[in-house]
Design a protein around this motif. Structure first.
Motif, short mmCIF file in Angstrom:
data_model
loop_
_atom_site.label_atom_id
_atom_site.label_comp_id
_atom_site.label_asym_id
_atom_site.label_seq_id
_atom_site.Cartn_x
_atom_site.Cartn_y
_atom_site.Cartn_z
N ARG A 139 0.63 8.67 2.11
CA ARG A 139 1.27 9.92 2.18
C ARG A 139 1.78 10.31 3.42
NH1 ARG A 139 -3.70 13.60 -0.31
NH2 ARG A 139 -3.94 12.57 -2.34
N TYR A 155 -9.17 9.01 12.75
CA TYR A 155 -9.07 8.63 11.52
C TYR A 155 -9.36 7.06 11.34
CZ TYR A 155 -7.71 8.58 6.71
OH TYR A 155 -7.82 8.19 5.43
N GLU A 170 2.74 1.62 6.01
CA GLU A 170 2.56 0.25 6.91
C GLU A 170 2.77 -1.04 6.37
OE1 GLU A 170 -1.21 0.25 9.03
OE2 GLU A 170 -1.09 2.27 9.63
N PRO A 217 -3.26 6.31 4.33
CA PRO A 217 -3.11 5.71 3.04
C PRO A 217 -3.48 6.63 1.89
CG PRO A 217 -4.59 4.22 4.60
CD PRO A 217 -4.36 5.70 5.28
N GLU A 218 -2.67 6.64 0.87
CA GLU A 218 -2.92 7.56 -0.22
C GLU A 218 -4.24 7.26 -0.86
OE1 GLU A 218 -3.13 9.49 -2.51
OE2 GLU A 218 -1.07 9.92 -3.30
N LEU A 222 -4.31 6.11 -5.02
CA LEU A 222 -3.73 4.98 -5.32
C LEU A 222 -4.21 3.75 -4.66
CD1 LEU A 222 0.09 5.86 -5.52
CD2 LEU A 222 -1.32 5.64 -7.81
N PRO A 223 -5.16 2.91 -5.32
CA PRO A 223 -5.64 1.65 -4.62
C PRO A 223 -4.33 0.99 -4.23
CG PRO A 223 -6.78 2.05 -6.70
CD PRO A 223 -5.58 3.06 -6.69
N PRO A 224 -4.79 -0.02 -3.24
CA PRO A 224 -3.59 -1.06 -2.95
C PRO A 224 -2.86 -1.91 -4.06
CG PRO A 224 -5.46 -1.44 -1.61
CD PRO A 224 -5.85 -0.47 -2.69
N LEU A 225 -1.61 -2.10 -3.97
CA LEU A 225 -0.65 -2.92 -5.16
C LEU A 225 -0.97 -4.34 -4.70
CD1 LEU A 225 1.30 -2.85 -7.55
CD2 LEU A 225 3.08 -2.37 -5.65
N ILE A 280 -10.46 -1.71 -6.39
CA ILE A 280 -10.26 -1.91 -7.69
C ILE A 280 -8.79 -2.21 -7.39
CG2 ILE A 280 -11.95 -0.74 -8.95
CD1 ILE A 280 -9.69 1.42 -9.35
N LEU A 318 -4.59 -1.68 -8.62
CA LEU A 318 -4.01 -0.59 -9.20
C LEU A 318 -3.48 -0.72 -10.34
CD1 LEU A 318 -2.39 1.93 -8.04
CD2 LEU A 318 -0.60 0.67 -7.29
N GLU A 333 0.73 -1.10 0.08
CA GLU A 333 -0.06 -0.08 0.03
C GLU A 333 1.04 1.33 -0.09
OE1 GLU A 333 -3.63 0.24 2.93
OE2 GLU A 333 -1.73 1.14 4.03
N PHE A 334 0.50 2.27 -0.63
CA PHE A 334 0.98 3.59 -0.65
C PHE A 334 0.50 4.52 0.10
CE2 PHE A 334 2.49 1.96 -4.76
CZ PHE A 334 3.80 2.36 -4.72
N SER A 363 -10.24 2.46 2.99
CA SER A 363 -9.47 3.67 2.36
C SER A 363 -9.82 4.08 1.25
CB SER A 363 -7.95 3.22 2.31
OG SER A 363 -7.61 2.88 3.60
N HIS A 364 -10.63 3.30 0.40
CA HIS A 364 -11.11 3.25 -0.78
C HIS A 364 -12.42 3.07 -1.06
CE1 HIS A 364 -6.99 4.15 -2.19
NE2 HIS A 364 -6.39 3.25 -1.36
N SER A 394 -5.85 6.59 -11.31
CA SER A 394 -5.60 5.26 -10.97
C SER A 394 -6.82 4.74 -10.02
CB SER A 394 -4.55 5.29 -9.95
OG SER A 394 -3.28 5.73 -10.85
N THR A 395 -7.91 5.42 -9.83
CA THR A 395 -9.10 5.10 -9.29
C THR A 395 -10.16 4.97 -10.13
OG1 THR A 395 -9.65 7.26 -8.43
CG2 THR A 395 -8.20 5.81 -6.87
#
Lengths: 491, 95, 484
Positions: free
Chosen positions: A84, C374, A102, A281-282, A285-288, B58, B60, A81-82, B53-54, C237-238
């Motif tokens: 910030r 958060y 993380e 978490p950015e 960008l979805p998780p890689l 989907i 990446l 995961e990316f 988080s999203h 990317s989303t």
């Protein structure tokens, strides 16, 4: 080490290496990833963080991180995961750095080093490798009342490679860095240039009483732009901390800036903000997610790594572990050696041990004197191969070969041609040698008599005289053989 | 939860927002009220819940490693409040 | 023929038949904007020159007979879509002179489909607000009653559509910013599934919630605009890589047998009687059309507002860090040093609500509070999304009021951020879950102010929303009422 710490203490060192990846384009946009371009000529709205733009990950950067992870025997996370990392600085245009926090792509790897301190092979743990973006550059010097910002470097893909605090001396730290640098260079994922900043290192250093297991308070050393400086800065820091402890003072956890000119470091405390990076978490960008199939495919593209190559050199070329180690310390050197060995073999005179010797002793020694790397050798491998074949063939003596080598190194050229031009060729023409022998024997009738009377010791003297008369060009083996028969003829 | 003016100052410093002394109290008061609203979340048990988080799940995407941006220096520098010799110019950064 | 109320399809037909030129239509709107904008403040920037040039080009294409679906149709876009060479302010002093050297994917696609962009519409600063009052350029005014707000943050787009200052407009929706102003101005507003439309070049407020969408005078118009904008974008990317169906086809389907869930939590206290009555009448209409209306529960609903006001400001505090006075935007006069430049440029360049949210977001992410606020909010977000998923496994759609009340007075909630935040109570959940939703006009209150209902669908099922919306608009005429 100049100042070995008093034996009561042991130093505990961990290194954080930032390696710029050698992708063609930047990590999140299509700008070129190239060092040394004109200021701000390699920027776009994405890397310059203009309003509304979004990052798109470079596939090759991920592959390079996977390669490096495999090379250090790390565990690759199939889900990373990316995040910030938020802070303000003029060369960080978005106000945050995109970094893996993380969930990094690689965890729990290691490197084996030959510890110069313990004289043993030692396992150095690598906690993690994560991907992140590099920042731009701020320029201060010579600018009146202002600083300038150049964003060309912004968005360069970085790998941060974090070691465990497993290193116990500056010498071990140096070994670890050399090993790691060789690996990233072998993989062609980073050019490993510390001076230009493509391979940067921060060192975390603490000291503790030998035999204890708790960690002391650590300091982070920054601005270490060569392996030598990493080692010097660690030595300085270890000494500084021991002195503090010896005087009953506390080591303060802080970042310290190394000054190579002054050979000392100073605290950055107070100068830097009390950081609170507010990682999260950015959202852009979805998780890689990477698959085992992809890892396998990347593994297929991996070159032979230093350790495996060294083992192969020992078996294939019958080299000593030491020579194999030296030759495989860089991919270029190993490739060079193999090319030389191959060439001499192609010329019908295989002798890999001699090739290893000439490469490690003569060539590396000569390059060292000029402070050059093997990539910049003026002697192409096939020329050195030719030279070695000439020795094997008997055309050149070892002494002559060294002279030719020097000419090749300084002026270049074809060794055969040089030999002809300089008239350095060994005389292997039997008639010519016999002629010289006859002259010498005629000039020393007493010695001939002594020899024939059984005083064979004079043989050596006669050889010497013949070599002298031939100005050293006669092939000594032939001289021996022919002298024997000529003497017998006179008996 | 009520937050004090020192916390407000600290947050403003982190966020790089200058606040005048007169703004501190109202700001602390408003933030406290909003945070009180947020604390209703504590009434909801969330043990074992995976943080989200999203908005959608989907994969990446990754782009090919190709240089596709031309030099946009002039256009981008033209947006800047202050430039000098093709650099963005800022007040002296003190290291 | 009233040009100001033309549907997109009708206008396109007139242009194709050459009974009206795009230049004529564009001039008509430019003149109307000139007359009405001073009062309504719907537009921040009107691009007369660009619009006429685009209209001329459109007419040339139409003359050649190779028009595309939107060729020559004058539209307006919210002033947070970056438009190459045309000022893009986000209604902020911070960007009040900013001219992007690049184009958002949304406006690029609209232009490629032939649309004429009349200008950039007013909004709450950085889309942070529910009333358009946080705009640096002053509030847009509700054409049904100029003393009232049109809602926000896409207030200018809503006003432009309701008052006939364009054929249709594009807004963005982070917590209700398309649907709430649509409801308050009596128009149709569609927020697609998160990721359905590219966010590239759309100035970010809260990245995991923001989504662009059409604001129109009918469901049919919304379908046409969605068709032009939807689809995968390699620059985002989303953005979802899924086939875009024909939305025109969705308009012809019927609602017979459609299962519509009515969540009890949306009809609880806080809802005004007028809104409740109008929405209940709409339920009756759907029943009459053959839909099944099923009561159900979304128990996590009350947690949506606090969850949103942790997550959205947190992302915003980071997204807005790039406004630092270095590369673009506002920089304070005579900064005495770097820190002074940052702190003053940002303090002077941002308005009060934006600063409040940056402070809030910075606080909830800061060391020691991250888990309590958060991470907690992210977990509750999951529960909210799960709730919707469970409900939408039983029914095809959910039907709720869009807002608890009709348009409020400008200045009414200014001094009370919490009260202002509560006006998005029925829309915010949808963004947290990433679902598509549409707001449709469904009645008026005693003050002749429009009321909206909201339909919420499954991920990527915009078609179902359009089908139901179209059926409703064919059975009712609320969407045909005009304020002027």
């Amino acid at each position: 080490m100049k100042h070995p710490p008093p034996s009561r203490y042991e130093s505990v060192i961990g290194l954080e290496v930032h390696a710029q990846m050698r992708t063609r384009s930047k990590i999140f946009c299509g700008c070129p990833n190239q060092f040394g371009a004109v200021a701000n000529s390699q920027i776009c709205p994405v890397c310059a963080a203009f309003p509304g733009v979004l990052p798109v990950l470079n596939r090759e950067a991920v592959n390079m991180a996977i390669k490096t992870g495999l090379a250090i025997h790390g565990q690759l996370r199939l889900f990373s995961e990316f995040s910030r990392k938020n802070y303000f600085y003029p060369d960080l245009p978005a106000g945050y750095q995109i970094s893996q926090y993380e969930l990094p792509i690689v965890e729990q790897g290691h490197l084996m080093i030959d510890s110069p301190t313990d004289k043993t092979s030692k396992r150095i743990g690598i906690t993690r490798i994560h991907m992140e973006v590099d920042a731009g550059k701020s320029l201060h010097e010579g600018i009146l009342g202002a600083s300038w910002v150049d964003l060309n470097r912004t968005g360069t893909p970085l790998m941060e490679i974090v070691s465990e605090p497993d290193l116990r001396s500056s010498a071990e730290a140096g070994e670890y860095l050399k090993k790691l640098r060789a690996i990233v260079r072998y993989l062609e994922v980073c050019d490993g240039n510390m001076e230009e900043g493509s391979f940067r290192c921060d060192a975390n250093v603490s000291v503790r009483l030998r035999g204890t297991t708790t960690l002391g308070t650590r300091c982070e050393l920054k601005n270490l732009n060569s392996i030598r400086n990493v080692m010097r800065a660690i030595d300085y820091e270890v000494e500084r901390q021991i002195e503090l402890v010896e005087h009953g003072e506390q080591v303060v956890q802080e970042s310290r800036l190394w000054n190579a000119d002054l050979n000392s470091s100073r605290s950055m405390r107070g100068k830097e903000d009390a950081h609170d990076y507010r990682y999260f978490p950015e959202p852009d960008l979805p998780p890689l997610r990477i698959t085992p199939e992809r890892i396998e495919a990347v593994a297929q593209t991996m070159p032979e790594l230093p350790e495996a190559k060294s083992v192969r050199f020992q078996t294939q070329y019958q080299l000593s572990a030491y020579d194999a180690g030296v030759l495989t310390s860089s991919r270029e050197l190993a490739d060079y050696f193999e090319a030389v060995a191959q060439h001499t073999a192609d010329l019908g005179h295989p002798n890999p041990k001699a090739a290893a010797n000439w490469v490690t002793v003569e060539l590396c020694g000569r390059l060292n004197r000029d402070n050059r790397e093997i990539q910049h050798t003026p002697i192409p491998a096939h020329r050195l191969g030719q030279l070695l074949a000439m020795i094997q063939r008997g055309t050149l003596s070892g002494k002559m070969a060294k002279e030719i080598f020097e000419i090749l190194f300084t002026d270049g050229g074809d060794p055969e041609q040089i030999v002809r031009q300089q008239g350095l060729q060994q005389v292997t023409d039997q008639d010519a040698i016999v002629q010289v022998i006859e002259q010498v024997l005629d000039a020393h009738p007493e010695d001939v008599g002594l020899y024939l009377a059984g005083k064979t010791k004079v043989f050596g003297f006669l050889v010497g005289q013949i070599m002298k008369a031939s100005q050293g060009k006669a092939n000594p083996a032939l001289v021996n053989q022919l002298l024997q028969s000529q003497l017998l003829k006179r008996g | 939860m009520s937050i004090d003016t020192r916390t407000v100052q600290n947050v403003a410093r982190l966020a790089r927002l200058q606040l005048s002394p007169e703004e501190l109290d109202p700001c602390a008061e408003q933030l406290s009220r909003i945070l009180t609203l947020m604390e209703t979340l504590n009434g909801l048990p969330t043990e074992g819940v995976e943080p989200m988080s999203h908005a959608v799940d989907i994969r990446l995407p990754e782009r090919e490693d190709q240089v596709c941006n031309g030099d946009q220096r002039e256009a981008l520098l033209a947006c800047a409040p202050d430039t000098e010799q093709y650099h963005f110019r800022v007040p002296k950064i003190i290291e | 023929m009233e040009l100001s109320r033309l549907s997109l399809a009708h206008a396109a037909d007139l242009l194709r038949k050459r009974s009206l030129s795009s230049v004529e239509l564009t001039r008509f709107f430019l003149t109307r904007i000139e007359q009405k904008n001073p009062e309504l403040n719907a537009y921040i920037t009107v691009d007369e020159e660009g619009a006429l040039a685009a209209a001329q080009a459109a007419d040339a294409r139409l003359a050649r007979g190779d028009g595309t679906p939107l060729t020559g149709l004058p539209l307006a876009v919210k002033d947070l879509f970056c438009t190459h060479g045309l000022r893009t302010t986000c209604a902020s002093k911070m960007l009040h002179t900013f001219c992007p050297p690049y184009e958002s994917t949304v406006t690029r696609r609209l232009k490629e489909a032939g649309a004429v962009l009349l200008g950039k519409t007013n909004m709450d600063e950085f889309a942070m607000g529910s009333s358009n009052e946080t705009s640096f350029f002053g509030p847009a005014r509700n054409p049904w009653n100029p003393a009232r707000t049109p809602g926000g943050s896409s207030g200018g787009s809503a006003v432009a559509v309701a008052a006939g200052l364009c054929l249709a407009a594009i807004g963005t929706d982070t917590g209700g910013s398309i649907r709430q102003p649509a409801a308050m101005t009596g128009i149709t507003g569609l927020k697609p599934t998160y990721g359905r439309i590219s966010r590239f070049g759309m100035i970010a407020f809260a990245s995991s919630l923001d989504q662009a969408g059409p604001m129109t005078r009918s469901v049919a118009d919304a379908a046409l605009l969605l068709q032009s904008m939807a689809g995968h974008d390699p620059l985002d990317s989303t953005s979802i890589d899924a086939v875009v169906p024909s939305y025109a086809e969705a308009l012809t389907a019927h609602v017979q047998g459609l299962r519509i869930g009515i969540p009890a939590e949306y009809f609880a206290e806080g809802l005004t009687d007028a809104v409740r009555d109008a929405v209940e009448r709409a339920i009756t209409t759907f029943r009459a059309l053959g839909a099944q209306c099923i009561p159900l529960s979304l128990p996590s609903t009350p947690y949506a507002i606090p969850t949103y006001y942790v997550i959205a400001p947190a992302e915003a505090s980071s997204n807005l860090a790039r406004y630092d006075g270095v590369r673009f935007g506002y920089r304070c006069e005579n900064p005495k040093d770097l820190q002074d430049m940052y702190a003053r440029s940002r303090a002077e360049g941002f308005g009060a609500e934006v600063k409040r949210r940056i402070m809030l977001g910075t606080y909830v992410l800061s060391s020691g509070y991250y888990d309590a606020y958060y991470r907690k909010a992210q977990k509750v977000r999951r529960l909210i999304a799960d709730d919707f998923q469970t409900a939408l496994a039983q029914v095809d759609l959910l039907l709720t009021p869009t807002t608890p009340e009709t348009a409020f007075l400008i200045g009414e909630k200014n001094n009370d951020p919490v009260r202002m935040y509560l006006s998005d109570i029925f829309t915010i959940n949808v963004n947290l879950a990433g679902l598509p939703a549409i707001s449709l006009p469904c009645g008026f209150d005693a003050n002749s102010l429009p009321i909206g209902l909201q339909l919420i669908g499954r991920p990527l099922q915009e078609s179902t929303l359009l089908t139901a919306g179209q059926a409703f608009q064919q059975a009712t005429d609320w969407h045909l009422r005009s304020p002027v």
